[in-house]
Write an enzyme that holds these catalytic residues in place. Structure first.
Site, PDB file in Angstrom:
ATOM      1  N   ARG A  24       0.869  -1.150  -0.037  1.00  0.00           N
ATOM      2  CA  ARG A  24      -0.061  -0.078  -0.139  1.00  0.00           C
ATOM      3  C   ARG A  24       0.814   1.390   0.293  1.00  0.00           C
ATOM      4  NH1 ARG A  24      -5.561  -1.436   2.696  1.00  0.00           N
ATOM      5  NH2 ARG A  24      -5.300  -3.789   2.955  1.00  0.00           N
ATOM      6  N   SER A 139     -21.739 -14.754  12.752  1.00  0.00           N
ATOM      7  CA  SER A 139     -21.109 -13.453  12.087  1.00  0.00           C
ATOM      8  C   SER A 139     -21.110 -13.492  10.441  1.00  0.00           C
ATOM      9  CB  SER A 139     -19.688 -13.365  12.439  1.00  0.00           C
ATOM     10  OG  SER A 139     -18.984 -12.500  11.757  1.00  0.00           O
ATOM     11  N   HIS A 219     -21.281   2.880   8.080  1.00  0.00           N
ATOM     12  CA  HIS A 219     -21.714   3.639   6.673  1.00  0.00           C
ATOM     13  C   HIS A 219     -23.010   4.172   6.545  1.00  0.00           C
ATOM     14  CE1 HIS A 219     -17.498   2.933   5.509  1.00  0.00           C
ATOM     15  NE2 HIS A 219     -17.599   1.588   6.071  1.00  0.00           N
ATOM     16  N   THR A 247     -19.954   5.459  13.814  1.00  0.00           N
ATOM     17  CA  THR A 247     -18.828   5.987  13.839  1.00  0.00           C
ATOM     18  C   THR A 247     -19.263   7.599  13.670  1.00  0.00           C
ATOM     19  OG1 THR A 247     -16.645   6.184  12.905  1.00  0.00           O
ATOM     20  CG2 THR A 247     -18.500   5.917  11.306  1.00  0.00           C
ATOM     21  N   LYS A 250     -17.105   9.340   9.622  1.00  0.00           N
ATOM     22  CA  LYS A 250     -17.607   9.110   8.149  1.00  0.00           C
ATOM     23  C   LYS A 250     -18.524  10.398   7.891  1.00  0.00           C
ATOM     24  CE  LYS A 250     -15.962   4.427   8.377  1.00  0.00           C
ATOM     25  NZ  LYS A 250     -14.667   4.548   8.169  1.00  0.00           N
ATOM     26  N   THR A 280      -7.190   7.272  27.044  1.00  0.00           N
ATOM     27  CA  THR A 280      -7.693   8.551  27.029  1.00  0.00           C
ATOM     28  C   THR A 280      -8.967   8.861  26.389  1.00  0.00           C
ATOM     29  OG1 THR A 280      -5.377   9.262  27.051  1.00  0.00           O
ATOM     30  CG2 THR A 280      -7.036  11.061  26.777  1.00  0.00           C
ATOM     31  N   THR A 366      -8.870  -6.090   1.732  1.00  0.00           N
ATOM     32  CA  THR A 366     -10.168  -5.184   1.918  1.00  0.00           C
ATOM     33  C   THR A 366     -11.335  -5.906   1.036  1.00  0.00           C
ATOM     34  OG1 THR A 366      -8.563  -3.687   2.191  1.00  0.00           O
ATOM     35  CG2 THR A 366     -10.992  -3.111   1.882  1.00  0.00           C
TER      36      THR A 366
HETATM   37  C1  LIG Z   1     -18.111  -1.358   8.588  1.00  0.00           C
HETATM   38  C2  LIG Z   1     -16.970  -0.517   9.442  1.00  0.00           C
HETATM   39  N1  LIG Z   1     -16.948  -0.844  10.696  1.00  0.00           N
HETATM   40  C3  LIG Z   1     -16.260  -0.309  11.495  1.00  0.00           C
HETATM   41  C4  LIG Z   1     -15.248   0.553  11.129  1.00  0.00           C
HETATM   42  C5  LIG Z   1     -14.142   1.150  11.838  1.00  0.00           C
HETATM   43  O1  LIG Z   1     -14.766   2.733  12.011  1.00  0.00           O
HETATM   44  P1  LIG Z   1     -13.754   3.730  12.163  1.00  0.00           P
HETATM   45  O2  LIG Z   1     -13.190   4.213  11.001  1.00  0.00           O
HETATM   46  O3  LIG Z   1     -14.376   4.822  13.043  1.00  0.00           O
HETATM   47  O4  LIG Z   1     -12.610   3.370  13.064  1.00  0.00           O
HETATM   48  C6  LIG Z   1     -15.142   0.723   9.694  1.00  0.00           C
HETATM   49  C7  LIG Z   1     -14.155   1.530   9.002  1.00  0.00           C
HETATM   50  O5  LIG Z   1     -13.778   1.928   7.890  1.00  0.00           O
HETATM   51  C8  LIG Z   1     -16.022   0.112   8.910  1.00  0.00           C
HETATM   52  O6  LIG Z   1     -15.832   0.100   7.509  1.00  0.00           O
END
Ligand SMILES: Cc1ncc(COP(=O)(O)O)c(C=O)c1O
Length: 413
Positions: A24, A139, A219, A247, A250, A280, A366
Site C-alpha cells: 500500500r 457473524s 456506513h 462512527t 465518516k 484517554t 479489503t
Molecule cells: C463496517 C465498518 N465498521 C467499523 C469501521 C471502523 O470505523 P472507524 O473508521 O471509526 O474506526 C469501519 C471503517 O472503515 C467500517 O468500514
C-alpha cells in the site's frame, strides 16, 4: 545489537506484499475546507490541485462551518486534550452531551463513545461476548475486520454465515439449543460492495431463536433515515436492534465511534471493556464538533441528504450510460470493478496523474481477490460538472488501459 536478522524479517514481509502487488502507498493530501472536494496532493516536491472521489467524509461535514466552529470554540474554552481516561478526569462535558445526543438519535436508553468505530466494535463485541456465559456468535462472512477481531478476542464459539444469506443463518441458529445465549453480528451498508444486509429478516430470526442483534451502521449513520440514525431507521425497525454500532468519522466528519443500546448492557461494557477504560477519552473539541454534526444532520440534514442522493444517482446513471462496469448497489457506494490488483493501481495512478481525480485502489484483503476495484463516493459537494469530468476521465482511462467493460454481479461481494 545486530539488527540485520530483525530487519531481514521485516523486509521479507514487505517483499511478499510487493510480489502480491498489494503493497500500500498513501497519498498525502490537504483538503481545501472552503472548496471541498478539492484538495492539494503532495507528490514529492510537487503539489497539485485534485478532486477527491473516494472519501468517507460522505457529506463534507468535516468542513461544515457549524462543525469547525464548535471545534475551534471548544478548543479555545477548554483546551485540546481530554487529559485522562474516562475514569480519571477525562469525562468532559461535550463528550457526555454527545453521548446523550447519540442515545436520542437512536432512540436508545444510552450511548457510549469510544476513540474510534474500530475500537467500539473490537472491545465492545469482545466484552459483550465475555459477559454472556457460553454465548455463541453468528457473524456475516463480509463483516468488517474490527468485528472479526472483537469476535476472535472474545474467545467465544463462533460460526460464520454466508454473506446476507438468511437461510444459511437460520440453519445455523436452528442447530443450537434455544436457551443458549446468541448474538447475530452484521452490517447495514457493506462498505466495499455498497449492498445492504437483510436487517428485517435477521431481526425476525433473532426473535425466533432468542438471539441479540448487533448491527454495524458505520456506513449508514448520518446518511439514512429521517434524522440520519441509519438504515434501520430508514426501514422503521431501529427499535428491533439490540446494539447499534456507529462512527463519528465518516458522515459525521470527525473521529470516534459509539455503541447505542440499553442502559444495563452499556453500563456493563463501560465497566469491563479494556478498550474503553484504559485509553484517554475523546478530546472535548472533537466531542463538541461531533455533537454539532450529529445535531445538525438530525435537525437540518434533509436538504443536504437530498442533494447528496441526487449526486449519487447522477453519478451512477452517467457511469452506467458510459458503459463503465459499476456494480449498481442500492446505496451511495459505487464500486467500479477491475478485477486485478495491478490494473486497479494503474487505473488509479492514471486517473490521478493525468486527470487530477483521486480514487484509491481497493485491493485484497479489503476485498476478495479478483474483485479489485475503485470505490467512488459522491458527496453533495460534487457538482454535476465534477460528475461529467469523472465520467469522461474514467472512459479515457478505461480505453488507454483496455480495461474490461463488463462485470459479473458476484464481484460486488
Ligand atoms: C463496517 C465498518 N465498521 C467499523 C469501521 C471502523 O470505523 P472507524 O473508521 O471509526 O474506526 C469501519 C471503517 O472503515 C467500517 O468500514
Amino acid at each position: 545489537m545486530n539488527t540485520s536478522f530483525y530487519d531481514s524479517c521485516f523486509q521479507a514481509s514487505l517483499d511478499a506484499l510487493h510480489a502480491q502487488k498489494r503493497y500500500r502507498t498513501f497519498k498525502t493530501l490537504a483538503r481545501d475546507s472552503q472548496h471541498y472536494p478539492q484538495a492539494l496532493w503532495y507528490s514529492g516536491l510537487d503539489t497539485r490541485p485534485i478532486t477527491v472521489w473516494c472519501s468517507n467524509d460522505y457529506l463534507g461535514m468535516s468542513c461544515h462551518p457549524a462543525v469547525v466552529g464548535a471545534l475551534c470554540e471548544t478548543a479555545q474554552k477548554i483546551g485540546v486534550g481530554a487529559g485522562g481516561t474516562r475514569n480519571i478526569s477525562g469525562t468532559n462535558r461535550p463528550l457526555v452531551m454527545l453521548e446523550e445526543a447519540l442515545a436520542k438519535l437512536h432512540g436508545t436508553q444510552s450511548a457510549l463513545v469510544f476513540t474510534s468505530g474500530y475500537v467500539a466494535n473490537e472491545t465492545g463485541i469482545a466484552t459483550l461476548a465475555q459477559l454472556l456465559p457460553n454465548v455463541m456468535l453468528f457473524s456475516d462472512a463480509s463483516n468488517h475486520r474490527s468485528m472479526i477481531e472483537g469476535i476472535h478476542r472474545s474467545g467465544a464459539e463462533k460460526v460464520v454465515f454466508r454473506h446476507n444469506d438468511v437461510d444459511h443463518l437460520e440453519s445455523l441458529l436452528a442447530a443450537v439449543p434455544k436457551e443458549r445465549p446468541k448474538i447475530i453480528l452484521f452490517e447495514s451498508v457493506y462498505s466495499m460492495g455498497g449492498d445492504v444486509g437483510p436487517i428485517r429478516e435477521i431481526c425476525d430470526l433473532a426473535e425466533r431463536y432468542n438471539a441479540l442483534t448487533y448491527l454495524d451502521e458505520v456506513h449508514a449513520v448520518g446518511l439514512y433515515g429521517n434524522r440520519g440514525a441509519g438504515y434501520a431507521e430508514k426501514l422503521g425497525i431501529a427499535h428491533r436492534i439490540d446494539i447499534i454500532s456507529g462512527t463519528l468519522a465518516k458522515a459525521f466528519g470527525c473521529i470516534g465511534g459509539y455503541l447505542a443500546s440499553r442502559a444495563s448492557l452499556l453500563d456493563a461494557i463501560r465497566s469491563y471493556a479494556p478498550g474503553f477504560i484504559f485509553t484517554t477519552a475523546l478530546p472535548p473539541p472533537i466531542a463538541a464538533a461531533a455533537l454539532a454534526s450529529v445535531t445538525y444532520l438530525a435537525e437540518h440534514g434533509e436538504g443536504i441528504r437530498k442533494i447528496w442522493w441526487d449526486r449519487v444517482a447522477t453519478t451512477k446513471q452517467k457511469l452506467s450510460a458510459a458503459d463503465l462496469p459499476i456494480y449498481t448497489s442500492p446505496t451511495h457506494v459505487i464500486p467500479l470493478i477491475i478485477g486485478d490488483p495491478e490494473m486497479t493501481q494503474k487505473a488509479s495512478d492514471l486517473l490521478l496523474e493525468k486527470h487530477a481525480l483521486y480514487a484509491q485502489p481497493i485491493n485484497y484483503p479489503t476485498v476478495p481477490q479478483g474483485t479489485e476495484r475503485l470505490r467512488l463516493t459522491p458527496t453533495p459537494l460534487h457538482t454535476h460538472g465534477h460528475i461529467d469530468q469523472l465520467t469522461e476521465s474514467l472512459r479515457s482511462v478505461w480505453q488507454k488501459l483496455a480495461l474490461p467493460l463488463k462485470i459479473h454481479a458476484s464481484y460486488a461481494a
